[in-house]
Design a protein around this motif. Structure first.
Motif, PDB file in Angstrom:
ATOM      1  N   ILE A 213       0.467  36.886 -53.497  1.00  0.00           N
ATOM      2  CA  ILE A 213       0.231  35.559 -53.051  1.00  0.00           C
ATOM      3  C   ILE A 213      -1.245  35.367 -53.761  1.00  0.00           C
ATOM      4  O   ILE A 213      -1.388  34.161 -54.138  1.00  0.00           O
ATOM      5  CB  ILE A 213      -0.210  35.582 -51.485  1.00  0.00           C
ATOM      6  CG1 ILE A 213       1.216  35.972 -50.743  1.00  0.00           C
ATOM      7  CG2 ILE A 213      -0.702  34.477 -50.870  1.00  0.00           C
ATOM      8  CD1 ILE A 213       2.131  34.807 -51.138  1.00  0.00           C
ATOM      9  N   PHE A 214      -2.095  36.345 -53.954  1.00  0.00           N
ATOM     10  CA  PHE A 214      -3.307  36.127 -54.540  1.00  0.00           C
ATOM     11  C   PHE A 214      -3.231  35.608 -55.928  1.00  0.00           C
ATOM     12  O   PHE A 214      -3.908  34.798 -56.379  1.00  0.00           O
ATOM     13  CB  PHE A 214      -4.059  37.453 -54.579  1.00  0.00           C
ATOM     14  CG  PHE A 214      -5.232  37.888 -55.558  1.00  0.00           C
ATOM     15  CD1 PHE A 214      -6.436  37.188 -55.096  1.00  0.00           C
ATOM     16  CD2 PHE A 214      -5.038  38.363 -56.712  1.00  0.00           C
ATOM     17  CE1 PHE A 214      -7.475  37.309 -55.931  1.00  0.00           C
ATOM     18  CE2 PHE A 214      -6.133  38.318 -57.627  1.00  0.00           C
ATOM     19  CZ  PHE A 214      -7.390  37.956 -57.092  1.00  0.00           C
ATOM     20  N   SER A 215      -2.055  36.238 -56.688  1.00  0.00           N
ATOM     21  CA  SER A 215      -1.862  35.807 -57.956  1.00  0.00           C
ATOM     22  C   SER A 215      -1.205  34.299 -58.068  1.00  0.00           C
ATOM     23  O   SER A 215      -1.526  33.658 -59.162  1.00  0.00           O
ATOM     24  CB  SER A 215      -0.805  36.626 -58.558  1.00  0.00           C
ATOM     25  OG  SER A 215      -1.245  38.148 -58.650  1.00  0.00           O
ATOM     26  N   CYS A 216      -0.527  34.082 -56.855  1.00  0.00           N
ATOM     27  CA  CYS A 216       0.014  32.548 -57.061  1.00  0.00           C
ATOM     28  C   CYS A 216      -1.218  31.637 -56.834  1.00  0.00           C
ATOM     29  O   CYS A 216      -1.236  30.432 -57.522  1.00  0.00           O
ATOM     30  CB  CYS A 216       0.848  32.246 -55.905  1.00  0.00           C
ATOM     31  SG  CYS A 216       2.410  33.201 -55.888  1.00  0.00           S
ATOM     32  N   GLY A 217      -2.313  32.027 -55.948  1.00  0.00           N
ATOM     33  CA  GLY A 217      -3.729  31.275 -56.145  1.00  0.00           C
ATOM     34  C   GLY A 217      -4.047  31.058 -57.401  1.00  0.00           C
ATOM     35  O   GLY A 217      -4.792  30.024 -57.509  1.00  0.00           O
ATOM     36  N   ILE A 218      -4.128  32.231 -58.149  1.00  0.00           N
ATOM     37  CA  ILE A 218      -4.915  32.249 -59.184  1.00  0.00           C
ATOM     38  C   ILE A 218      -4.104  31.127 -60.119  1.00  0.00           C
ATOM     39  O   ILE A 218      -4.667  30.214 -61.091  1.00  0.00           O
ATOM     40  CB  ILE A 218      -4.903  33.591 -60.198  1.00  0.00           C
ATOM     41  CG1 ILE A 218      -5.897  34.358 -59.151  1.00  0.00           C
ATOM     42  CG2 ILE A 218      -5.299  33.319 -61.462  1.00  0.00           C
ATOM     43  CD1 ILE A 218      -5.898  35.888 -59.783  1.00  0.00           C
ATOM     44  N   LEU A 219      -2.771  31.305 -60.314  1.00  0.00           N
ATOM     45  CA  LEU A 219      -1.866  30.388 -61.222  1.00  0.00           C
ATOM     46  C   LEU A 219      -2.028  29.014 -60.957  1.00  0.00           C
ATOM     47  O   LEU A 219      -2.170  27.998 -61.819  1.00  0.00           O
ATOM     48  CB  LEU A 219      -0.416  30.859 -61.205  1.00  0.00           C
ATOM     49  CG  LEU A 219       0.500  30.527 -62.088  1.00  0.00           C
ATOM     50  CD1 LEU A 219       0.089  30.383 -63.467  1.00  0.00           C
ATOM     51  CD2 LEU A 219       1.968  30.551 -61.548  1.00  0.00           C
ATOM     52  N   LEU A 220      -1.987  28.804 -59.568  1.00  0.00           N
ATOM     53  CA  LEU A 220      -1.768  27.084 -59.065  1.00  0.00           C
ATOM     54  C   LEU A 220      -3.311  26.770 -59.340  1.00  0.00           C
ATOM     55  O   LEU A 220      -3.158  25.432 -59.864  1.00  0.00           O
ATOM     56  CB  LEU A 220      -1.658  27.221 -57.544  1.00  0.00           C
ATOM     57  CG  LEU A 220      -0.156  27.741 -57.310  1.00  0.00           C
ATOM     58  CD1 LEU A 220       0.107  27.760 -55.851  1.00  0.00           C
ATOM     59  CD2 LEU A 220       0.944  26.608 -57.872  1.00  0.00           C
ATOM     60  N   SER A 221      -4.313  27.300 -59.036  1.00  0.00           N
ATOM     61  CA  SER A 221      -5.664  26.709 -59.285  1.00  0.00           C
ATOM     62  C   SER A 221      -5.977  26.602 -60.813  1.00  0.00           C
ATOM     63  O   SER A 221      -6.866  25.652 -60.877  1.00  0.00           O
ATOM     64  CB  SER A 221      -6.654  27.631 -58.569  1.00  0.00           C
ATOM     65  OG  SER A 221      -6.626  28.760 -59.226  1.00  0.00           O
ATOM     66  N   ASN A 222      -5.281  27.259 -61.625  1.00  0.00           N
ATOM     67  CA  ASN A 222      -5.523  27.297 -63.051  1.00  0.00           C
ATOM     68  C   ASN A 222      -5.221  25.985 -63.645  1.00  0.00           C
ATOM     69  O   ASN A 222      -5.793  25.343 -64.416  1.00  0.00           O
ATOM     70  CB  ASN A 222      -4.691  28.549 -63.693  1.00  0.00           C
ATOM     71  CG  ASN A 222      -5.731  28.628 -65.002  1.00  0.00           C
ATOM     72  OD1 ASN A 222      -6.774  28.979 -64.927  1.00  0.00           O
ATOM     73  ND2 ASN A 222      -4.873  28.874 -66.179  1.00  0.00           N
ATOM     74  N   PHE A 223      -4.320  25.151 -62.953  1.00  0.00           N
ATOM     75  CA  PHE A 223      -3.793  23.910 -63.566  1.00  0.00           C
ATOM     76  C   PHE A 223      -4.927  22.657 -63.026  1.00  0.00           C
ATOM     77  O   PHE A 223      -5.039  21.873 -63.708  1.00  0.00           O
ATOM     78  CB  PHE A 223      -2.572  23.286 -62.811  1.00  0.00           C
ATOM     79  CG  PHE A 223      -1.414  24.089 -63.290  1.00  0.00           C
ATOM     80  CD1 PHE A 223      -0.875  23.576 -64.486  1.00  0.00           C
ATOM     81  CD2 PHE A 223      -0.972  25.299 -62.746  1.00  0.00           C
ATOM     82  CE1 PHE A 223       0.332  24.176 -65.169  1.00  0.00           C
ATOM     83  CE2 PHE A 223       0.352  26.023 -63.378  1.00  0.00           C
ATOM     84  CZ  PHE A 223       0.706  25.413 -64.401  1.00  0.00           C
TER      85      PHE A 223
END
Length: 333
Positions: A213-223
């Motif tokens: 979930i933490f990694s999803c937060g990184i990936l989504l916020s990167n956009f």
């Protein structure tokens, strides 16, 4: 699910974290010199996400202890999912700033200032949240590392005093990155049941699910974050998405490798937090400052041409860092 069963094992995992977190930035330097860090960062984030998936469906899904990844994700409470996502968003903002600082000030400066700041504040925050470990030894170790950071900055200033290369912007970005970096761990730790990884409380997550979930937060916020940085870069001309696809396979692979290296360290650190406690686990992981400084000084030669006195100051800095880390380890026994 694989879990840590002893304090010694937890310390070993934290040392591996230290090496991973202190070494991933080498991949940024290994990428093509014409390959901007904003473009590198897309691959880095992808590497973190892919590693979280790999661990979730392997170490996090097999074994007799804990809940398997899919079942754990299905039962996770919404507030805990939000905390882990927020942790990823905060980390991503901090790490983009740190990547920018590395490009401006170099590894030997950006890591000690940025991650050192994160270590001091992060240990304090995580200890207040979960008072585990000997506070006297814990904060004595942090004090040693704080002094080491000041000495590193002093040595850098001495070396650069007659040059125009000193980047005040790089140092400022390192400090800002450190302030944000000190916050992310508490959010992801709060989403897990640190007292019982074998049978986590209902609604809480195992480390593997929390990391995903933490990694999803990184990936989504990167956009959002990285797109803004591409359009308004701190250095150089603006970039377009099409520029990313101009990179060859090896350049993209190096960035993904950087994310995988960091992701391994992150996963092992959170797995270790159950036995070591979040303050000690986080503090030892952020000893990556020492590893990064070693890379910067001895491999990338960022202090090449420095005086003997400056190198003596650096040697003193390394000794204080090591003493501080030993005190952190002793604090958990």
């Amino acid at each position: 699910m694989f879990i840590v069963t002893s304090y010694t094992q937890a310390i070993i995992f934290c040392i591996i974290t230290m090496i991973c977190w202190g070494s991933w930035a080498n991949t940024q330097k290994l990428a093509n010199k014409s390959w901007r860090y904003e473009l590198f960062y897309w691959d880095y984030v992808l590497g973190i996400f892919l590693l979280s998936l790999l661990f979730a469906f392997t170490l996090g899904s097999h074994g007799e202890l804990g809940r398997p990844f899919v079942a754990d994700l299905q039962q996770a409470k919404g507030s805990n999912i939000c905390n882990a996502l927020l942790g990823g968003i905060i980390f991503n903002a901090a790490n983009i700033l740190l990547s920018s600082a590395i490009s401006l000030a170099g590894m030997a400066v950006a890591f000690p200032v940025g991650i050192g700041t994160a270590l001091i504040l992060g240990v304090l925050i995580n200890y207040i949240a979960a008072m585990q470990g000997n506070p006297a030894l814990l904060f004595a170790g942090v004090a040693c590392i704080a002094v080491a950071i000041v000495i590193n900055a002093f040595a850098y200033k001495r070396m650069m005093k007659n040059q125009q290369k000193l980047s005040s912007k790089g140092i400022f970005l390192s400090l800002l990155a450190g302030l944000l970096m000190s916050l992310f761990y508490r959010f992801i730790a709060s989403a897990m049941d640190l007292n019982n990884f074998e049978s986590p409380a209902i609604g809480k997550m195992t480390p593997y699910t929390a990391v995903f979930i933490f990694s999803c937060g990184i990936l989504l916020s990167n956009f959002i974050f990285n797109t803004l940085l591409m359009k308004r870069p701190l250095a150089g001309s603006p970039l377009r998405y099409s520029d990313y696809f101009k990179g060859n396979f090896s350049v993209h692979l190096v960035g993904i490798l950087g994310g995988i290296i960091w992701g391994i360290g992150n996963s092992l650190n959170l797995i270790a937090a159950g036995k070591a406690g979040p303050a000690i686990s986080y503090g030892l992981g952020q000893g990556a400052t020492l590893v990064a400084a070693l890379w910067g000084v001895f491999i990338w030669r960022e202090f090449k041409g420095a005086s003997k006195q400056t190198m003596l100051w650096l040697g003193f800095m390394f000794c204080l860092f090591i003493l501080g880390l030993l005190l952190l380890i002793e604090a958990g026994k």
